[in-house]
Scaffold this motif. Structure first.
Motif, short mmCIF file in Angstrom:
data_model
loop_
_atom_site.label_atom_id
_atom_site.label_comp_id
_atom_site.label_asym_id
_atom_site.label_seq_id
_atom_site.Cartn_x
_atom_site.Cartn_y
_atom_site.Cartn_z
N LEU A 1 5.04 -2.56 4.75
CA LEU A 1 4.67 -3.53 3.73
C LEU A 1 3.21 -3.92 3.95
O LEU A 1 2.76 -4.04 5.08
N ILE A 2 2.48 -4.12 2.85
CA ILE A 2 1.11 -4.62 2.95
C ILE A 2 1.08 -6.06 2.45
O ILE A 2 1.57 -6.36 1.36
N ASP A 3 0.55 -6.94 3.27
CA ASP A 3 0.49 -8.36 2.95
C ASP A 3 -0.94 -8.69 2.52
O ASP A 3 -1.87 -8.67 3.34
N LEU A 4 -1.13 -9.02 1.25
CA LEU A 4 -2.46 -9.26 0.71
C LEU A 4 -2.80 -10.74 0.63
O LEU A 4 -3.73 -11.12 -0.10
N THR A 5 -2.09 -11.56 1.37
CA THR A 5 -2.39 -12.99 1.37
C THR A 5 -3.85 -13.21 1.74
O THR A 5 -4.32 -12.75 2.78
N GLY A 6 -4.59 -13.89 0.87
CA GLY A 6 -6.00 -14.14 1.12
C GLY A 6 -6.92 -13.02 0.67
O GLY A 6 -8.13 -13.13 0.83
N HIS A 7 -6.34 -11.95 0.12
CA HIS A 7 -7.14 -10.81 -0.34
C HIS A 7 -6.87 -10.55 -1.81
O HIS A 7 -5.93 -11.09 -2.39
N ARG A 8 -7.67 -9.70 -2.42
CA ARG A 8 -7.58 -9.45 -3.86
C ARG A 8 -7.21 -8.00 -4.13
O ARG A 8 -7.52 -7.10 -3.34
N LEU A 9 -6.55 -7.79 -5.27
CA LEU A 9 -6.15 -6.46 -5.72
C LEU A 9 -6.45 -6.35 -7.19
O LEU A 9 -5.96 -7.15 -7.99
N ASP A 10 -7.28 -5.37 -7.57
CA ASP A 10 -7.75 -5.32 -8.96
C ASP A 10 -6.63 -5.07 -9.96
O ASP A 10 -6.65 -5.59 -11.07
N THR A 11 -5.61 -4.30 -9.60
CA THR A 11 -4.52 -4.04 -10.54
C THR A 11 -3.76 -5.32 -10.87
O THR A 11 -3.37 -5.56 -12.01
N ARG A 12 -3.56 -6.15 -9.86
CA ARG A 12 -2.86 -7.42 -10.08
C ARG A 12 -3.71 -8.33 -10.96
O ARG A 12 -3.18 -8.99 -11.88
N GLU A 13 -5.02 -8.39 -10.70
CA GLU A 13 -5.91 -9.22 -11.51
C GLU A 13 -5.96 -8.71 -12.95
O GLU A 13 -5.99 -9.51 -13.90
N PHE A 14 -5.97 -7.39 -13.12
CA PHE A 14 -6.00 -6.80 -14.46
C PHE A 14 -4.75 -7.20 -15.25
O PHE A 14 -4.85 -7.65 -16.40
N GLY B 1 2.92 8.79 -10.95
CA GLY B 1 3.66 7.92 -11.86
C GLY B 1 2.97 6.57 -12.01
O GLY B 1 2.90 6.02 -13.12
N GLN B 2 2.47 6.02 -10.91
CA GLN B 2 1.75 4.75 -10.98
C GLN B 2 0.46 4.89 -11.78
O GLN B 2 0.09 3.99 -12.52
N ARG B 3 -0.22 6.02 -11.61
CA ARG B 3 -1.44 6.26 -12.38
C ARG B 3 -1.14 6.28 -13.88
O ARG B 3 -1.87 5.68 -14.68
N THR B 4 -0.04 6.93 -14.26
CA THR B 4 0.37 6.95 -15.67
C THR B 4 0.71 5.56 -16.16
O THR B 4 0.33 5.16 -17.28
N TYR B 5 1.41 4.80 -15.35
CA TYR B 5 1.78 3.42 -15.70
C TYR B 5 0.53 2.58 -15.96
O TYR B 5 0.44 1.86 -16.97
N LEU C 1 -0.91 0.75 -19.45
CA LEU C 1 -1.30 -0.66 -19.55
C LEU C 1 -2.72 -0.77 -20.11
O LEU C 1 -3.01 -1.66 -20.92
N ARG C 2 -3.58 0.13 -19.69
CA ARG C 2 -4.96 0.13 -20.17
C ARG C 2 -5.02 0.39 -21.68
O ARG C 2 -5.70 -0.32 -22.43
N VAL C 3 -4.27 1.40 -22.13
CA VAL C 3 -4.26 1.73 -23.56
C VAL C 3 -3.72 0.56 -24.37
O VAL C 3 -4.27 0.22 -25.43
#
Length: 258
Positions: free
Chosen positions: A95-108, A154-158, A162-164
């Motif tokens: 598991l990756i814990d991003l507490t205190g860090h940013r992720l562009d996909t989540r922000e998007f 599959g994630q790239r397609t997803y 979302l972008r489209v």
């Protein structure tokens, strides 16, 4: 730190430095974890992503080596402190814990939701601005600089879907604001980028017609018809055909065909 997936995979440090792990498999491991933040990714998923249907006998040991190097990279490149726990072992995987860090996909995704809410509430200018800012986060195809297995593909397609959809919502909003003419250059680029997307073609045809450019609108329809016939052996959808008929037979203000 900020992790970017919307374009080349990279890690942005607090001081603005960009870093990408030099080992492709380590990149894949980190990218797979980042597509599921705060979620345990099973060992079997890593093995499927890295080796598909033909994993080596040493796959588990090799995966553990990649995890070790990923953790070491985060520390040696000063991306995380030696005591900071980001990449965690959690049964049955990691598991990756991003507490205190940013992720562009989540922000998007959050910005797209915010733009949609603004549009639903009638704040069209704010919606268009928010959606435009969200789309500006993209710097190319998702995970553009790394090889992907089935799961990341599959994630790239997803993400691309979302972008489209975000592009579609922004165009719908700008049209409601009366920006038909200003949208034409963007729509021309979109039909080149997505030649089989009938929605983008329909928006171009309608915008050209609305701006009094009927000949160009009819040519845009013929280009779509030819692309669909050549690539798939089909005709445009009934909705696009009705739009074509309306361009051929425009209705005057009196309600009669011109």
């Amino acid at each position: 730190m900020k992790f970017n997936l919307l374009g080349p995979f990279e890690i942005i440090t607090e001081d603005g430095r960009s870093y990408t792990p030099p080992t492709p498999k380590v990149c894949q491991v980190l990218a797979l974890l980042l597509t599921r933040p705060k979620e345990i990714v099973p060992v079997d998923s890593f093995i499927e992503e890295l080796w598909g249907d033909n994993p080596p006998r040493s796959s588990l040991t090799t995966l553990q080596t990649y995890i070790y190097h990923a953790r070491k990279t985060l520390v040696t490149e000063a991306l995380a402190g030696p005591e900071e726990k980001i990449l965690l072992t959690r049964n049955p995987g990691y598991l990756i814990d991003l507490t205190g860090h940013r992720l562009d996909t989540r922000e998007f995704e959050e910005m797209v939701k915010s733009g949609r809410r603004a549009a639903d509430q009638g704040s069209l200018e704010a919606a268009a601005r928010i959606l435009g800012d969200a789309l500006d986060m993209w710097s190319g195809p998702a995970l553009a600089n790394i090889s992907t297995g089935r799961l990341l593909a599959g994630q790239r397609t997803y993400l691309e879907e979302l972008r489209v959809r975000a592009v579609e919502r922004r165009i719908e909003t700008l049209k409601l604001l009366g920006n038909e003419r200003d949208l034409i250059p963007e729509l021309r680029a979109l039909v080149q980028q997505y030649p089989l997307n009938e929605w983008f073609h329909a928006q171009l045809i309608e915008s050209l017609s609305t701006c009094g450019r009927r000949a160009e609108a009819l040519k845009a329809y013929r280009d779509l018809w030819r692309s669909l016939a050549d690539e798939l052996g089909i005709e445009p959808s009934p909705e696009v055909q009705r739009l074509h008929h309306e361009v051929l037979n425009p209705v005057t203000r009196s309600g009669r065909a011109a």
